[in-house]
Design a protein around this motif. Sequence first.
Motif, PDB file in Angstrom:
ATOM      1  N   SER A  20       0.820  -1.218   0.000  1.00  0.00           N
ATOM      2  CA  SER A  20       0.000   0.000   0.000  1.00  0.00           C
ATOM      3  C   SER A  20       0.851   1.263   0.000  1.00  0.00           C
ATOM      4  N   MET A  21       0.371   2.255   0.728  1.00  0.00           N
ATOM      5  CA  MET A  21       0.975   3.586   0.676  1.00  0.00           C
ATOM      6  C   MET A  21       2.377   3.647   1.276  1.00  0.00           C
ATOM      7  N   ASP A 146       2.560   3.920  10.061  1.00  0.00           N
ATOM      8  CA  ASP A 146       1.524   4.001   9.025  1.00  0.00           C
ATOM      9  C   ASP A 146       0.835   5.364   9.071  1.00  0.00           C
ATOM     10  N   ARG A 150       1.471   8.446   5.854  1.00  0.00           N
ATOM     11  CA  ARG A 150       0.475   9.002   4.925  1.00  0.00           C
ATOM     12  C   ARG A 150       0.386  10.527   5.008  1.00  0.00           C
TER      13      ARG A 150
END
Length: 221
Positions: A20-21, A146, A150
Motif C-alpha cells: 500500500s501507501m 503508518d 500518509r
Amino acid sequence: MKIDVLTLFPEMFTGPLDVSMVARARKAGLLDLQIRNLRDWTHDRHKTVDDRPFGGGPGMVLKPEPVFEAVEALASEKTRVLMMAPTGRVFTQAMARELAGEEHLLFLCGSYEGFDERIRTLIDDELSIGDYVLTNGGLPAMVIIDAVTRLLPGVLGHDESAHDESFSHGLLEYPHYTRPAEFREMKVPDVLLSGNHAEIEKWRREQSKRRTEERRPDLLE
Ligand code: JF5
C-alpha cells in the motif's frame, strides 16, 4: 523522513510496511525505513537482551547495555527517540501530524515486563496506542509509522489529502455511496443524485454531526 526501528522481532515488520501507501512512499524515496534487530548490539554468545528483575518477581526486563549501544549508534541530535509502551501518552492524529514534521524517528519496541528504568533517560517520548497490553511494541510502532507516513509531503495524492483535511475537523465521516444507485432494494439518498452541491454539502455536514453525536460524543467537547 528517516525511520529506524529497534526490535527483537524484525520478522513482524515484513508485510504491513511492504504494501500500500507505505511501500509506495519507500519506493519513491520519501521514507527511508530500516528495521534493526536489537540483538545485533549484544556481545555475548547467547545474544542476551533481557534478565531477571532485581528484587524478584515474574517476567524478564530488557537490559540497558544493548539498548544504549544501539541508540548511541543510530541516533543524532536530530533524532526523536520514541518508546512504545502502555504507560505512554495515547497517540492521536495531532501527534501524527507533529511527528510527520520530524527528520528522523527512532522507535524502541520493548516487550516482556518492560524496560530497565535507566533506558528512559534515552527516550524523548513514550507512546501508547491504547489502553490494552500487547506482547511487544512492534504493532504499536507499525500503527504509528503508518499514520505518520500518509502525512508525509508527496505521499498522498491531491484528492486524498483534501479528504484528510475534512477528517481533521474533529467529526466522523459522512456516509459514502457509489454505483449502483439501487442495490438489493437499498437506495442511495436522493440528495446525492440531485446534482445540488449546496444541498449535498449540507446533508453531509448534518450526517457527520449526527454520527459523531451517536457514536463518539467525546469528540464534540
Ligand atoms: C509493551 C511493556 C511494551 O503493549 C504495548 C502497548 C499497548 N498500547 N500501546 C503500546 O506495548 C508493548 C508491553 C509491555 C512494554
